[in-house]
Scaffold this active site. Sequence first.
Site, PDB file in Angstrom:
ATOM      1  N   TYR A  49       0.568  -1.188  -0.375  1.00 16.73           N
ATOM      2  CA  TYR A  49       0.111  -0.312  -0.293  1.00 16.73           C
ATOM      3  C   TYR A  49       0.702   0.885   0.149  1.00 16.73           C
ATOM      4  O   TYR A  49       1.707   1.230   0.983  1.00 16.73           O
ATOM      5  CB  TYR A  49      -1.052   0.017   1.408  1.00 16.73           C
ATOM      6  CG  TYR A  49      -2.375  -0.506   0.465  1.00 16.73           C
ATOM      7  CD1 TYR A  49      -2.991   0.782   0.322  1.00 16.73           C
ATOM      8  CD2 TYR A  49      -3.274  -0.977   1.053  1.00 16.73           C
ATOM      9  CE1 TYR A  49      -4.035   0.836  -0.537  1.00 16.73           C
ATOM     10  CE2 TYR A  49      -4.487  -1.445   0.652  1.00 16.73           C
ATOM     11  CZ  TYR A  49      -5.151  -0.357  -0.005  1.00 16.73           C
ATOM     12  OH  TYR A  49      -6.293  -0.689  -0.700  1.00 16.73           O
ATOM     13  N   GLU A  62       0.130   4.623  -0.360  1.00 20.31           N
ATOM     14  CA  GLU A  62      -1.771   6.232  -0.803  1.00 20.31           C
ATOM     15  C   GLU A  62      -0.295   6.697  -0.334  1.00 20.31           C
ATOM     16  O   GLU A  62      -0.401   7.190   0.186  1.00 20.31           O
ATOM     17  CB  GLU A  62      -2.578   6.104  -0.210  1.00 20.31           C
ATOM     18  CG  GLU A  62      -3.423   5.214  -0.288  1.00 20.31           C
ATOM     19  CD  GLU A  62      -4.982   5.481   0.784  1.00 20.31           C
ATOM     20  OE1 GLU A  62      -4.350   6.037   1.522  1.00 20.31           O
ATOM     21  OE2 GLU A  62      -6.074   4.125   0.861  1.00 20.31           O
ATOM     22  N   ASP A 101      -5.752  12.779 -26.636  1.00 23.54           N
ATOM     23  CA  ASP A 101      -6.169  11.078 -25.359  1.00 23.54           C
ATOM     24  C   ASP A 101      -5.506  10.403 -26.277  1.00 23.54           C
ATOM     25  O   ASP A 101      -5.850  10.117 -27.116  1.00 23.54           O
ATOM     26  CB  ASP A 101      -7.076  10.750 -25.054  1.00 23.54           C
ATOM     27  CG  ASP A 101      -6.945   9.080 -24.530  1.00 23.54           C
ATOM     28  OD1 ASP A 101      -6.305   8.867 -24.952  1.00 23.54           O
ATOM     29  OD2 ASP A 101      -8.856   9.262 -24.373  1.00 23.54           O
ATOM     30  N   THR A 126      -3.520   5.272 -22.056  1.00 23.53           N
ATOM     31  CA  THR A 126      -3.171   3.667 -21.786  1.00 23.53           C
ATOM     32  C   THR A 126      -1.931   3.528 -22.003  1.00 23.53           C
ATOM     33  O   THR A 126      -1.081   4.124 -22.619  1.00 23.53           O
ATOM     34  CB  THR A 126      -4.599   3.214 -22.165  1.00 23.53           C
ATOM     35  OG1 THR A 126      -3.859   3.516 -23.723  1.00 23.53           O
ATOM     36  CG2 THR A 126      -5.879   3.131 -21.897  1.00 23.53           C
ATOM     37  N   LYS A 152      -1.855  -0.940 -25.488  1.00 24.94           N
ATOM     38  CA  LYS A 152      -2.456  -0.894 -27.176  1.00 24.94           C
ATOM     39  C   LYS A 152      -1.050  -0.394 -27.740  1.00 24.94           C
ATOM     40  O   LYS A 152      -0.027  -1.572 -27.336  1.00 24.94           O
ATOM     41  CB  LYS A 152      -3.397   0.321 -26.790  1.00 24.94           C
ATOM     42  CG  LYS A 152      -4.256   0.332 -26.085  1.00 24.94           C
ATOM     43  CD  LYS A 152      -5.483   1.249 -26.810  1.00 24.94           C
ATOM     44  CE  LYS A 152      -7.148   1.338 -25.598  1.00 24.94           C
ATOM     45  NZ  LYS A 152      -6.614   1.835 -24.774  1.00 24.94           N
ATOM     46  N   ARG A 199      -1.966  -2.852 -18.176  1.00 18.77           N
ATOM     47  CA  ARG A 199      -3.202  -2.397 -18.725  1.00 18.77           C
ATOM     48  C   ARG A 199      -2.992  -1.408 -17.548  1.00 18.77           C
ATOM     49  O   ARG A 199      -2.580  -1.715 -16.384  1.00 18.77           O
ATOM     50  CB  ARG A 199      -3.557  -3.606 -18.236  1.00 18.77           C
ATOM     51  CG  ARG A 199      -5.372  -2.745 -18.242  1.00 18.77           C
ATOM     52  CD  ARG A 199      -6.782  -4.745 -18.482  1.00 18.77           C
ATOM     53  NE  ARG A 199      -5.737  -5.301 -20.076  1.00 18.77           N
ATOM     54  CZ  ARG A 199      -6.851  -4.384 -20.791  1.00 18.77           C
ATOM     55  NH1 ARG A 199      -7.020  -3.754 -20.865  1.00 18.77           N
ATOM     56  NH2 ARG A 199      -6.143  -5.846 -22.351  1.00 18.77           N
TER      57      ARG A 199
END
Length: 440
Positions: A51, A53, A206, A232, A235, A241
């Site tokens: 973790y 954050e 984008d 992203t 691709k 991902r």
Amino acid sequence: QATLEDSDPELANLIKQEKERQREGLEMIASENFTSVAVLESLGSCLTNKYSEGYPGKRYYGGNEFIDRIELLAQKRGRELFNLNEEVWGVNVQPYSGSPANMAAYVGVCRPHDRIMGLDLPDGGHLTHGFFTATKRISATSIFFESMPYKVNPVTGIIDYDKLAEAAKAFKPQIIIAGISCYSRLLDYGRFRQICDDVGAYLMADMAHVAGLVAAGHIPSPFQYADIVTTTTHKTLRGPRAGVIFFRKGLRSVKTNGDKVLYDLEDRINQAVFPSLQGGPHNNAIAGIATAFKQAKSAEFKSYQSHVIKNAKVLCEALIAKGYQVATGGTDVHLVLVDVRNVGLTGARAELILEEVGIACNKNTVPGDMSAMNPSGIRLGTPALTTRGLVEKDIDQVVNFIDAALKIGAEAAQAAGSNKMVDFQKVLAEDATIKAKIEQ
Ligand code: PLP
């Protein structure tokens, strides 16, 4: 500790079957690719246990010494890959994927119900560019913001920049999105910038689909013109991902609902990703991004991307030679949008037929289609096949397969009655003429 195979053979077997499906089929979904073993290693590493954050040096949990270094490394490699000056561009590598990255960009610069403009989904945009239909606000980006889409010219298939400029003057958006999911031509980022400047809007590019082509330098980069660039990484970029947001640093004067306010884009975007929209970052994915960014700097990657484009051009020319209509008449990128009406098919039926013969693609609207639910085309892409080593002559053969399947499938559909969905296998089994053609 027990392996997946030992502890959960049912699931292990399903994963094995999916691997076989990926290996045996021809993967032509334009947004998919095969990532490297190194990226898979990063994804499957112990980083998934942690973790963290917050951001490097400012975490809400202890034990983040190495996580901080990994996140900073991913950021540095991202800037290097796209030739960005650290003084000018910031980068956030925490978005879980492309849709959360886009939402975070809007949350960063818009207030609820501020206005956004993106390419309409049926015209090649993405859901997160503000998609809604006549009866429903589909995407959260159209529920929480007011969206007015711009469109392509229905005859040429090219974005109608004049109409966009006109509509932007009337609508006065806070942000205009230059990005595509299914559009085979280069975007005129300079024109987008001009339109944004005329109405005081942010320009967000984008580049999810084309990031690999941009990284390799084979198509124009949006960074010269955009305020924000989202992407992203799975691709054409061939990574894990995940999503990434690049943003210009420094104080900005921006109007929101008529008021001019000064704010720092870096604070706004980082705040929007965490804590506004997300919790702990997926550190294994961030490591995968760092791996993919490093690989994308290589000569091999540059050459791979040039073959992606060459293969798409061959795909396009070969389909046209067989009588298919291709939107815009060609391609500059990794994808082709094919109208299948000339062989008597709908996009949905063509997708099904190709799936039957092991070719994966997706149905898609073509310019001028009235219904997004029943589109007339299919979208075909070359990134995944190129990763598997297919070159131009192989793509010619793939087109032969596609053409044979679609034409035989169309005949089978007619034989079964044109209004019915066809059980393709059943028709093949029962219809001797069609069976003979397949066996030829
Ligand atoms: N932006 C564009 C242009 C896309 O094509 C996609 C996905 O296909 C996304 C964003 C969303 O990415 P994700 O599916 O990772 O949420």
